[in-house]
Design a protein around this motif. Structure first.
Motif, PDB file in Angstrom:
ATOM      1  N   CYS A  46       0.842  -1.203   0.000  1.00 12.80           N
ATOM      2  CA  CYS A  46       0.000   0.000   0.000  1.00 12.80           C
ATOM      3  C   CYS A  46       0.874   1.249   0.000  1.00 12.80           C
ATOM      4  CB  CYS A  46      -0.889   0.047   1.244  1.00 12.80           C
ATOM      5  SG  CYS A  46      -2.032  -1.333   1.421  1.00 12.80           S
ATOM      6  N   ALA A  47       0.299   2.339  -0.446  1.00 10.54           N
ATOM      7  CA  ALA A  47       0.975   3.626  -0.310  1.00 10.54           C
ATOM      8  C   ALA A  47       1.165   3.951   1.174  1.00 10.54           C
ATOM      9  CB  ALA A  47       0.149   4.724  -0.983  1.00 10.54           C
ATOM     10  N   VAL A  48       2.174   4.746   1.469  1.00 10.83           N
ATOM     11  CA  VAL A  48       2.429   5.169   2.848  1.00 10.83           C
ATOM     12  C   VAL A  48       1.220   5.959   3.348  1.00 10.83           C
ATOM     13  CG1 VAL A  48       3.885   6.607   4.323  1.00 10.83           C
ATOM     14  CG2 VAL A  48       4.919   5.166   2.547  1.00 10.83           C
ATOM     15  N   THR A  49       0.708   5.565   4.507  1.00 11.73           N
ATOM     16  CA  THR A  49      -0.502   6.181   5.052  1.00 11.73           C
ATOM     17  C   THR A  49      -0.179   7.375   5.944  1.00 11.73           C
ATOM     18  OG1 THR A  49      -0.469   4.748   6.982  1.00 11.73           O
ATOM     19  CG2 THR A  49      -1.704   3.951   5.047  1.00 11.73           C
ATOM     20  N   ASN A  50      -1.222   8.120   6.289  1.00  9.82           N
ATOM     21  CA  ASN A  50      -1.065   9.208   7.252  1.00  9.82           C
ATOM     22  C   ASN A  50      -0.509   8.690   8.574  1.00  9.82           C
ATOM     23  OD1 ASN A  50      -2.046  11.580   5.827  1.00  9.82           O
ATOM     24  ND2 ASN A  50      -4.058  10.618   5.866  1.00  9.82           N
ATOM     25  N   ALA A 151       3.019  -3.097 -10.586  1.00 10.56           N
ATOM     26  CA  ALA A 151       1.641  -2.674 -10.833  1.00 10.56           C
ATOM     27  C   ALA A 151       0.933  -3.592 -11.817  1.00 10.56           C
ATOM     28  CB  ALA A 151       1.617  -1.247 -11.350  1.00 10.56           C
ATOM     29  N   ARG A 152       1.673  -4.165 -12.744  1.00  5.82           N
ATOM     30  CA  ARG A 152       1.058  -5.073 -13.717  1.00  5.82           C
ATOM     31  C   ARG A 152       0.599  -6.371 -13.065  1.00  5.82           C
ATOM     32  NH1 ARG A 152       0.888  -3.533 -18.728  1.00  5.82           N
ATOM     33  NH2 ARG A 152       2.212  -1.817 -19.472  1.00  5.82           N
ATOM     34  N   GLY A 153       1.162  -6.721 -11.949  1.00  5.90           N
ATOM     35  CA  GLY A 153       0.676  -7.892 -11.213  1.00  5.90           C
ATOM     36  C   GLY A 153       0.780  -9.205 -11.969  1.00  5.90           C
ATOM     37  N   GLY A 193     -12.664  12.115  -2.425  1.00  7.36           N
ATOM     38  CA  GLY A 193     -11.234  12.377  -2.344  1.00  7.36           C
ATOM     39  C   GLY A 193     -10.477  11.070  -2.242  1.00  7.36           C
ATOM     40  N   THR A 194      -9.478  11.019  -1.379  1.00  8.13           N
ATOM     41  CA  THR A 194      -8.706   9.787  -1.231  1.00  8.13           C
ATOM     42  C   THR A 194      -9.553   8.679  -0.610  1.00  8.13           C
ATOM     43  OG1 THR A 194      -7.872  10.521   0.927  1.00  8.13           O
ATOM     44  CG2 THR A 194      -6.491  10.984  -1.005  1.00  8.13           C
ATOM     45  N   ALA A 195      -9.179   7.454  -0.917  1.00  8.85           N
ATOM     46  CA  ALA A 195      -9.761   6.261  -0.313  1.00  8.85           C
ATOM     47  C   ALA A 195      -8.727   5.637   0.615  1.00  8.85           C
ATOM     48  CB  ALA A 195     -10.148   5.257  -1.399  1.00  8.85           C
ATOM     49  N   PRO A 196      -9.132   4.757   1.526  1.00 14.52           N
ATOM     50  CA  PRO A 196      -8.133   4.042   2.323  1.00 14.52           C
ATOM     51  C   PRO A 196      -7.085   3.383   1.428  1.00 14.52           C
ATOM     52  CG  PRO A 196     -10.315   3.637   3.190  1.00 14.52           C
ATOM     53  CD  PRO A 196     -10.514   4.395   1.910  1.00 14.52           C
ATOM     54  N   ALA A 197      -5.873   3.287   1.921  1.00 12.06           N
ATOM     55  CA  ALA A 197      -4.770   2.771   1.111  1.00 12.06           C
ATOM     56  C   ALA A 197      -4.986   1.328   0.671  1.00 12.06           C
ATOM     57  CB  ALA A 197      -3.459   2.889   1.883  1.00 12.06           C
ATOM     58  N   ASP A 198      -5.821   0.585   1.388  1.00 10.88           N
ATOM     59  CA  ASP A 198      -6.083  -0.805   1.018  1.00 10.88           C
ATOM     60  C   ASP A 198      -7.489  -0.993   0.448  1.00 10.88           C
ATOM     61  OD1 ASP A 198      -7.543  -0.430   3.321  1.00 10.88           O
ATOM     62  OD2 ASP A 198      -6.785  -2.231   4.345  1.00 10.88           O
ATOM     63  N   ALA A 199      -8.061   0.083  -0.099  1.00  9.27           N
ATOM     64  CA  ALA A 199      -9.382  -0.025  -0.715  1.00  9.27           C
ATOM     65  C   ALA A 199      -9.300  -0.849  -1.997  1.00  9.27           C
ATOM     66  CB  ALA A 199      -9.928   1.365  -1.030  1.00  9.27           C
ATOM     67  N   PHE A 200     -10.430  -1.422  -2.397  1.00  8.01           N
ATOM     68  CA  PHE A 200     -10.545  -2.210  -3.617  1.00  8.01           C
ATOM     69  C   PHE A 200      -9.709  -3.503  -3.530  1.00  8.01           C
ATOM     70  CE2 PHE A 200     -11.168   2.273  -4.692  1.00  8.01           C
ATOM     71  CZ  PHE A 200     -12.455   2.230  -5.207  1.00  8.01           C
ATOM     72  N   GLN A 201      -9.762  -4.286  -4.592  1.00  9.92           N
ATOM     73  CA  GLN A 201      -9.044  -5.556  -4.617  1.00  9.92           C
ATOM     74  C   GLN A 201      -7.580  -5.333  -4.968  1.00  9.92           C
ATOM     75  OE1 GLN A 201     -10.896  -8.409  -7.239  1.00  9.92           O
ATOM     76  NE2 GLN A 201     -12.962  -7.843  -6.610  1.00  9.92           N
ATOM     77  N   PRO A 202      -6.663  -6.100  -4.382  1.00  7.30           N
ATOM     78  CA  PRO A 202      -5.259  -5.992  -4.786  1.00  7.30           C
ATOM     79  C   PRO A 202      -5.053  -6.626  -6.160  1.00  7.30           C
ATOM     80  CG  PRO A 202      -5.516  -7.808  -3.245  1.00  7.30           C
ATOM     81  CD  PRO A 202      -6.867  -7.117  -3.331  1.00  7.30           C
ATOM     82  N   ASN A 203      -3.937  -6.292  -6.784  1.00  4.32           N
ATOM     83  CA  ASN A 203      -3.634  -6.916  -8.069  1.00  4.32           C
ATOM     84  C   ASN A 203      -3.028  -8.310  -7.861  1.00  4.32           C
ATOM     85  OD1 ASN A 203      -0.910  -6.570  -7.408  1.00  4.32           O
ATOM     86  ND2 ASN A 203      -0.448  -5.221  -9.116  1.00  4.32           N
ATOM     87  N   GLY A 204      -2.554  -8.902  -8.932  1.00  6.64           N
ATOM     88  CA  GLY A 204      -2.056 -10.275  -8.854  1.00  6.64           C
ATOM     89  C   GLY A 204      -0.837 -10.454  -7.974  1.00  6.64           C
ATOM     90  N   PHE A 205      -0.118  -9.382  -7.687  1.00 10.05           N
ATOM     91  CA  PHE A 205       1.047  -9.456  -6.796  1.00 10.05           C
ATOM     92  C   PHE A 205       0.712  -9.000  -5.376  1.00 10.05           C
ATOM     93  CE2 PHE A 205       4.245  -8.826 -10.519  1.00 10.05           C
ATOM     94  CZ  PHE A 205       4.177 -10.187 -10.808  1.00 10.05           C
ATOM     95  N   GLY A 206      -0.541  -8.600  -5.138  1.00  8.57           N
ATOM     96  CA  GLY A 206      -0.934  -8.176  -3.799  1.00  8.57           C
ATOM     97  C   GLY A 206      -0.801  -6.701  -3.539  1.00  8.57           C
ATOM     98  N   LEU A 207      -0.632  -5.869  -4.578  1.00  8.79           N
ATOM     99  CA  LEU A 207      -0.524  -4.421  -4.406  1.00  8.79           C
ATOM    100  C   LEU A 207      -1.895  -3.773  -4.530  1.00  8.79           C
ATOM    101  CD1 LEU A 207       2.461  -5.241  -5.226  1.00  8.79           C
ATOM    102  CD2 LEU A 207       2.654  -2.903  -6.095  1.00  8.79           C
ATOM    103  N   TYR A 208      -2.129  -2.800  -3.667  1.00  5.74           N
ATOM    104  CA  TYR A 208      -3.389  -2.063  -3.658  1.00  5.74           C
ATOM    105  C   TYR A 208      -3.226  -0.691  -4.312  1.00  5.74           C
ATOM    106  CZ  TYR A 208      -5.113  -5.425  -0.164  1.00  5.74           C
ATOM    107  OH  TYR A 208      -5.501  -6.567   0.490  1.00  5.74           O
ATOM    108  N   ASN A 209      -4.259  -0.285  -5.036  1.00  3.94           N
ATOM    109  CA  ASN A 209      -4.374   1.095  -5.527  1.00  3.94           C
ATOM    110  C   ASN A 209      -3.178   1.571  -6.333  1.00  3.94           C
ATOM    111  OD1 ASN A 209      -7.021   1.959  -4.513  1.00  3.94           O
ATOM    112  ND2 ASN A 209      -6.103   1.622  -2.496  1.00  3.94           N
ATOM    113  N   VAL A 210      -2.741   0.728  -7.264  1.00  7.72           N
ATOM    114  CA  VAL A 210      -1.725   1.187  -8.219  1.00  7.72           C
ATOM    115  C   VAL A 210      -2.389   1.839  -9.428  1.00  7.72           C
ATOM    116  CG1 VAL A 210       0.246  -0.221  -7.569  1.00  7.72           C
ATOM    117  CG2 VAL A 210      -1.549  -1.226  -8.982  1.00  7.72           C
ATOM    118  N   ALA A 211      -3.699   1.953  -9.398  1.00 12.01           N
ATOM    119  CA  ALA A 211      -4.455   2.755 -10.368  1.00 12.01           C
ATOM    120  C   ALA A 211      -5.355   3.680  -9.570  1.00 12.01           C
ATOM    121  CB  ALA A 211      -5.290   1.858 -11.294  1.00 12.01           C
ATOM    122  N   GLY A 212      -5.240   4.976  -9.807  1.00 10.63           N
ATOM    123  CA  GLY A 212      -6.063   5.928  -9.088  1.00 10.63           C
ATOM    124  C   GLY A 212      -5.618   6.153  -7.655  1.00 10.63           C
TER     125      GLY A 212
END
Length: 287
Positions: A46-50, A151-153, A193-212
């Motif tokens: 996930c992206a670094v959170t607050n 990001a391509r997962g 505005g922003t969503a939680p860093a772990d919103a939506f489904q992760p990609n095939g490698f387990g990364l969240y929010n690499v789009a948007g």
């Protein structure tokens, strides 16, 4: 510090980077498609959170560049009316306001807070701020090659981290603008505005929010040694344009009418001291 919490280790390999998509931006040097090889590395899920950034600030006393400058860019519709009227706007992008007193803890300006957004990506952080965090955490920023590979997962040349359809089966899988930009956001994806860093489904490698969600700083200059070379590393040591650093992923303000840069291959750049309400980062590490 130097811990590996939240990091996903990827084995690397050769993949097809970039795109020749007709809906892409040739001026951003997204293409041509080329085979590149990436060594094993680790990257944040996930992206670094607050919350994580607050730990860094509490431990080091770091003041972001937005705090040093005394202002940063906030999306105009998030700014209260009286403050909006007195905040300067760029001519080419009038949906941004330069808001005095806005920074990562007060993302919409004075009297705003992140108390209900500790799990959201930190924003209003510059490339230099991201580097300072990485130095404290014993990590680094990902290169563009690493970022795109992750990001391509595991998918080959898909437009998005999950495939080619933006909303498969009508399901929203990223936080971007719906409606008419910049006038009305229907919030069909559930977020303004922003969503939680772990919103939506992760990609095939387990990364969240690499789009948007938020743009993410990368280590590289916003330039290429030779984009047509299959051996291009995308990491020039003497960039032709040293002013900008690369960013990836798009943000909650991206919309097909003007900025479809939530595609995996899309990229943009900004000066390393710039910050805004839709820019954050995730970290990486050698393995």
């Amino acid at each position: 510090m130097g811990d590996t919490a939240g990091l996903i280790t990827l084995r690397g390999g050769t993949f097809r980077m970039g795109t020749d998509d007709a809906d892409g931006f040739p001026g951003d040097r997204e293409g041509p498609v080329r085979e590149v090889t990436v060594a094993p590395f680790a990257i944040d899920a996930c992206a670094v959170t607050n919350a994580r950034f607050a730990e860094f600030v509490d431990a080091t006393g770091h003041r972001t560049e937005a705090e040093e400058f005394g202002w940063t860019y906030v999306f105009a519709k998030f700014v209260p009316g009286p403050l909006r009227k007195t905040s300067p706007r760029p001519d080419q992008t009038p949906w941004w306001c330069g808001v005095a007193g806005a920074y990562w803890r007060a993302p919409e300006g004075p009297h705003s807070t992140v108390e209900d957004r500790w799990d959201h990506p930190v924003v209003h952080v510059s490339w230099n701020d991201a580097l300072a965090y990485c130095a404290w955490a014993g990590r680094r920023l990902p290169t563009e090659i690493e970022w795109e590979y992750a990001a391509r997962g595991g998918l080959d040349q898909a437009r998005f981290p999950w495939g080619d359809d933006l909303t498969p089966g009508g399901e929203h899988r990223c936080n971007i603008w719906q409606g008419r930009f910049p006038v009305h956001n229907t919030e069909e994806d559930g977020h303004l505005g922003t969503a939680p860093a772990d919103a939506f489904q992760p990609n095939g490698f387990g990364l969240y929010n690499v789009a948007g969600n938020v743009w993410e700083w990368c280590a590289d200059w916003f330039d290429l040694v030779d984009p047509s070379s299959p051996t291009s590393t995308n990491r020039p040591t003497s960039p032709a344009d040293p002013a900008n650093r690369a960013m990836r992923g798009g943000s909650y303000l991206c919309h097909e009418s003007y900025c479809n840069r939530y595609r995996v291959a899309a990229r943009t750049g900004n000066t390393p001291d710039s910050s805004s309400g839709n820019t954050g980062f995730r970290t990486a590490a050698d393995v």
